[in-house]
Enzyme design. Sequence first.
Site, PDB file in Angstrom:
ATOM      1  N   CYS A  46       0.745  -1.143  -0.190  1.00 36.69           N
ATOM      2  CA  CYS A  46      -0.156   0.047   0.025  1.00 36.69           C
ATOM      3  C   CYS A  46       0.745   1.213  -0.115  1.00 36.69           C
ATOM      4  O   CYS A  46       0.659   2.257  -0.492  1.00 36.69           O
ATOM      5  CB  CYS A  46      -0.908   0.086   1.267  1.00 36.69           C
ATOM      6  SG  CYS A  46      -2.098  -1.476   1.208  1.00 36.69           S
TER       7      CYS A  46
HETATM    8  C1  BEZ Z   1       0.641  -4.637   1.755  1.00 34.71           C
HETATM    9  O1  BEZ Z   1       0.006  -3.512   1.619  1.00 34.71           O
HETATM   10  O2  BEZ Z   1       1.865  -4.980   1.921  1.00 34.71           O
HETATM   11  C2  BEZ Z   1      -0.058  -5.666   2.448  1.00 34.71           C
HETATM   12  C3  BEZ Z   1      -1.455  -5.412   3.222  1.00 34.71           C
HETATM   13  C4  BEZ Z   1      -2.019  -6.432   3.719  1.00 34.71           C
HETATM   14  C5  BEZ Z   1      -1.695  -7.758   3.293  1.00 34.71           C
HETATM   15  C6  BEZ Z   1      -0.535  -8.046   2.687  1.00 34.71           C
HETATM   16  C7  BEZ Z   1       0.095  -7.020   2.207  1.00 34.71           C
END
Ligand code: BEZ
Length: 212
Positions: A46
């Site tokens: 994210c």
């Molecule tokens: C991420 O944004 O890296 C992420 C968020 C939730 C689960 C897996 C990855």
Amino acid sequence: MATIRLGDIAPDFTADSTQGMINLYDYLGDGWGILFSHPADFTPVCTTELGTAAKFKDEFDKRNVKMLALSVDGTTSHAEWIKDINEVQNTTVNFPIIGDEDKKVSHLYDMIHPNADDNLTVRSVYIIGPDKKVKLMITYPASTGRNFHELLRVIDSLQLTAYHKVATPANWEHGDDVVVSPSIATADAVNIFPKGVVEVKPYLRMTPQPNI
Ligand code: BEZ
């Protein structure tokens, strides 16, 4: 839980965001919008997505598309996270991120898929037209970051096909030839598309992109 399908009116909501309270319809005005969800704050993928989205804001602006992100944490947390995003992505997050601790908007837009995760959203993308109808929905798992070039590409297609009787073929990019809508007879197509029509098959007619 709402079921939203293409062509449905995008549900309106009012929610807190990093830029204060936002009402979706007021925020969109008479333009286009992209609403995209993030599983949680301070997560790696994210962080890259939001920094990338900020770098693409000029391109969304050019297309009259308002950007609105969402993450299931609160806006105080978002504000802290934005500092990190700006630092590591060398950018300035310049669009609002909804705080959705009570998951009101996430549920309204069916962004939580319990068989993937009970508490976090998937990576949903909704593109909303000026008529407030849902024009496109894409869903990625949390493990896969979105391709913002692809989001601009589909917006180009949506905006072109909203105003011209054409469709865009596989892998189409802005500037490539387009497909004449099946509803138009070839005899009429040659008048509607003065740049020329090539009939590959009676049902597959190509023409240069009409709006460039
Ligand atoms: C991420 O944004 O890296 C992420 C968020 C939730 C689960 C897996 C990855």
